[in-house]
Enzyme design. Structure first.
Site, PDB file in Angstrom:
ATOM      1  CB  ILE A 159      -0.904   0.031   1.242  1.00 38.19           C
ATOM      2  CG1 ILE A 159      -1.861  -1.155   1.257  1.00 38.19           C
ATOM      3  CG2 ILE A 159      -1.664   1.338   1.327  1.00 38.19           C
ATOM      4  CD1 ILE A 159      -2.632  -1.270   2.548  1.00 38.19           C
ATOM      5  CE  LYS A 160       2.831   6.669  -4.605  1.00 35.31           C
ATOM      6  NZ  LYS A 160       1.712   7.582  -4.245  1.00 35.31           N
TER       7      LYS A 160
END
Length: 298
Positions: A159-160
């Site tokens: 997850i960015k």
């Protein structure tokens, strides 16, 4: 691959076309400087301005130039059908993963974004997917609930985050909360470069770095210091870069990084695509002043 420093290179241009020789040099420099992965065709890499053939060629060039360093390829597009084409091209190029944002001309609902990720992960179950959150360019903001739901899809591996709470304690509590909700093995990354030290020291696993694609040396050092628990060293390196972070906030990281690359001699011309124009006049001089002040030349 989904930890450490992920360096996002610019996609250079020459006479309106991709300058592949310059691009391969840029990727090679980042790989040799110790980047843990290359983020090709991210927002800094101008994916939205390139057609399918150009993007496929850039993906192939990145994989070749990176050598043993894994390449994660951006596959964002307006339609799901186009996204699936880009994932297919990335896979054929030898990409180790894909960066998937949620972009659309029409405002998207959470269920529609979830459906996009569901379509990609079901069609390409062996391809690792990074949830790529960048509301400044996509116009879509992920809620924590949606992040967690997408993270539970098979093959979503990271997850960015585009932002993180201010203050070490608040940031650490947020990362700990999120980590407790996503499946084991899904990494949590920070992408706002000015918040990189805070995010990594708070427990993020990876820095998806705009600046790392152009100045990988100091970004790799900052990442290594933070991940080893060197709070003082990481914060000092980030503070050294404060003039750049301030310009990112003022003019956007894309234009500023493009100017930095040209002013430092890394690229012959600013890597922006019309109608975007390079910074000029007093704005460009601000970038030059910051570059001289912090001695970023490598």
């Amino acid at each position: 691959m989904f930890s450490g420093l992920s360096a996002f290179p610019l996609t250079p241009t020459h006479d309106g076309a991709v300058d592949f020789a310059a691009y391969r040099r840029t990727v090679s420099v980042a790989a040799l400087a110790g980047a843990d992965s290359i983020g090709a065709l991210g927002s800094t890499g101008s994916y939205a301005y390139l057609n399918r053939d150009e993007r496929a060629a850039v993906a192939r060039a990145a994989v070749t130039a990176a050598g043993p360093v894994p390449v994660i390829v951006g596959v964002g597009a307006f339609s799901t059908s186009s996204v699936l084409e880009h994932v297919e091209d990335a896979a054929m190029a030898g990409a180790a993963g894909v960066l998937l944002p949620a972009i659309s001309y029409q405002p998207l609902r959470d269920a529609e974004v979830y459906g996009l990720f569901e379509d990609v992960t079901s069609r390409f179950p062996e391809m690792p997917v990074v949830l790529y959150d960048n509301p400044a360019t996509t116009g879509f903001t992920f809620s924590d609930d949606l992040r967690v739901s997408v993270a539970h899809l098979p093959s979503v591996v990271s997850i960015k985050l585009n932002t993180i709470p201010d203050g070490h304690d608040a940031a650490s509590e947020y990362v700990e909360m999120l980590r407790g909700l996503v499946p084991e093995g899904v990494s949590i990354g920070i992408s706002g470069d000015g918040a990189s030290a805070r995010g990594l020291l708070a427990g993020c696993d990876v820095w998806y770095s705009v600046l790392g694609g152009t100045f990988p040396g100091i970004c790799q050092q900052l990442t290594a210091a933070a991940l080893s628990g060197d709070d003082v060293g990481a914060r000092e390196m980030s503070a050294r870069l404060d003039p750049i972070w301030a310009l990112f906030a003022k003019y956007g990281s894309f234009r500023v990084t493009a100017a930095l690359a040209t002013l430092s001699g890394s690229l012959p011309t600013d890597a922006v695509y019309a109608p975007v124009r390079p910074l000029s006049g007093s704005e460009r001089e601000e970038v030059a002043t910051a570059l001289r002040a912090i001695d970023l030349l490598e």
